[in-house]
Scaffold this active site. Structure first.
Site, short mmCIF file in Angstrom:
data_model
loop_
_atom_site.label_atom_id
_atom_site.label_comp_id
_atom_site.label_asym_id
_atom_site.label_seq_id
_atom_site.Cartn_x
_atom_site.Cartn_y
_atom_site.Cartn_z
N TYR A 2 0.83 -1.21 0.00
CA TYR A 2 0.00 0.00 0.00
C TYR A 2 0.87 1.26 0.00
O TYR A 2 0.66 2.18 -0.79
CB TYR A 2 -0.93 -0.03 1.22
CG TYR A 2 -1.85 1.14 1.35
CD1 TYR A 2 -2.98 1.25 0.56
CD2 TYR A 2 -1.60 2.15 2.30
CE1 TYR A 2 -3.84 2.34 0.69
CE2 TYR A 2 -2.45 3.23 2.44
CZ TYR A 2 -3.58 3.32 1.63
OH TYR A 2 -4.42 4.40 1.76
N LYS A 41 1.27 4.16 -2.94
CA LYS A 41 0.95 5.57 -2.68
C LYS A 41 2.18 6.46 -2.89
O LYS A 41 2.05 7.60 -3.36
CB LYS A 41 0.39 5.74 -1.27
CG LYS A 41 -0.99 5.09 -1.08
CD LYS A 41 -2.05 5.76 -1.94
CE LYS A 41 -3.45 5.29 -1.59
NZ LYS A 41 -4.48 5.92 -2.42
#
Ligand SMILES: NC(=O)c1ccc[n+]([C@@H]2O[C@H](COP(=O)([O-])OP(=O)(O)OC[C@H]3O[C@@H](n4cnc5c(N)ncnc54)[C@H](O)[C@@H]3O)[C@@H](O)[C@H]2O)c1
Length: 263
Positions: free
Chosen positions: A155, A159
């Site tokens: 994740y 990002k």
């Protein structure tokens, strides 16, 4: 009514941060295209906006699939006439330790949070370039892409990639009058946080956040309204953290932090 006559596409707009942004942009006069993998959720979201006096349409999309993205964008332009604003928000959380992250999970998280954001941004930017009137693109990144937090291998990497993609887009799209910026939320009270954050995670966040609380989706939406507005016309390639001071903080002592120890 700072966004009157603007057409805004919001991916992942069925709930959470995406819906809060849809609501705020609608209140400012924009026509809203809510696009989500949850088609029923998107319908319900558009109905709520219309019931509140806005003008909204709903679309189904899987941002990780290019044919789906292109089909949805065509449908949005056919319905609304053009596109002025993209809120590139659809995403899935991830909280698996690096050593335990299987390739399938890595690929899924990256394909939605980074590749999906790229596919949507590219399709929308091409549309804006063709229209020739500029536009605004807001990517929803994350504090997790700036700090090496537990469980954020896939994740956080996705990002972080999105934050860099924003800079490249800002550089390349400036000549077309398109502003491209990031919002990096900290810990925000949404269904995603309810699923991904257990009690220990919540306590750890609150310890690290100077304001000692999670943010609300509406607090992200207020920042999005600013970045979509003409007031932000000279803000380019920027990441606006909306995180209660999390990114800024260093050592913190005090009643709600580590106790002061006298020598
Ligand atoms: N909640 C937080 O604490 C937090 C913090 C930092 C960043 N973010 C980011 O903010 C954004 C929104 O998060 P949220 O907390 O509102 O999440 P959420 O899970 O409440 O909502 C996400 C929405 O995206 C949709 N979606 C998921 N996969 C999709 C796909 N492949 N195609 C289209 N739509 C899809 C979901 O159906 C859902 O409606 C995400 O990009 C997330 O990474 C959230």
């Amino acid at each position: 009514m700072r966004l009157q006559n603007k057409i805004a596409l919001i991916t992942g707009g069925a709930r959470g941060i995406g819906f809060a942004i849809a609501n705020a942009l609608s209140r400012e006069g924009a026509t809203i295209a809510v696009a989500d993998i949850n088609g029923e959720g998107a319908n319900a979201a558009a109905e709520k906006l219309n019931a509140a006096g806005g003008k909204a349409f709903s679309f189904s999309v899987d941002v990780a699939e290019q044919p789906s993205v292109l089909k949805t964008l065509n449908a949005v332009v056919a319905q609304c006439g053009r596109l002025d604003i993209l809120i590139n928000n659809a995403g899935v959380g991830g909280n698996t330790p690096f050593l335990d992250t299987p390739l399938e999970l890595w690929n899924r998280i990256v394909s939605i949070n980074l590749t999906g954001a790229f596919l949507v941004a590219q399709a929308c930017a091409r549309q804006m370039v063709e229209q020739g009137h500029g536009g605004k693109i807001i990517n929803i990144a994350s504090l997790s892409g700036q700090r090496g937090g537990n469980g954020r291998a896939a994740y956080g990497s996705a990002k972080a990639g999105l934050e860099l993609l924003t800079k490249v887009m800002a550089v390349e799209l400036s000549e077309h009058g398109i502003n491209v910026n990031n919002i990096a939320p900290g810990a925000i009270e949404t269904d995603m946080a309810a699923t991904a954050h257990d009690a220990a995670t919540r306590a750890a966040y609150n310890y690290l956040i100077p304001m000692v609380r999670y943010g609300m989706p509406e607090e992200i939406a207020d920042a999005a309204v600013f970045l979509c507005s003409d007031e932000a016309r000279y803000v380019q390639g920027h990441t606006l953290n909306v995180d209660g001071g999390f990114r800024t903080a260093g050592l913190m002592f005090g009643a709600r932090k580590a106790p002061m120890v006298s020598a």
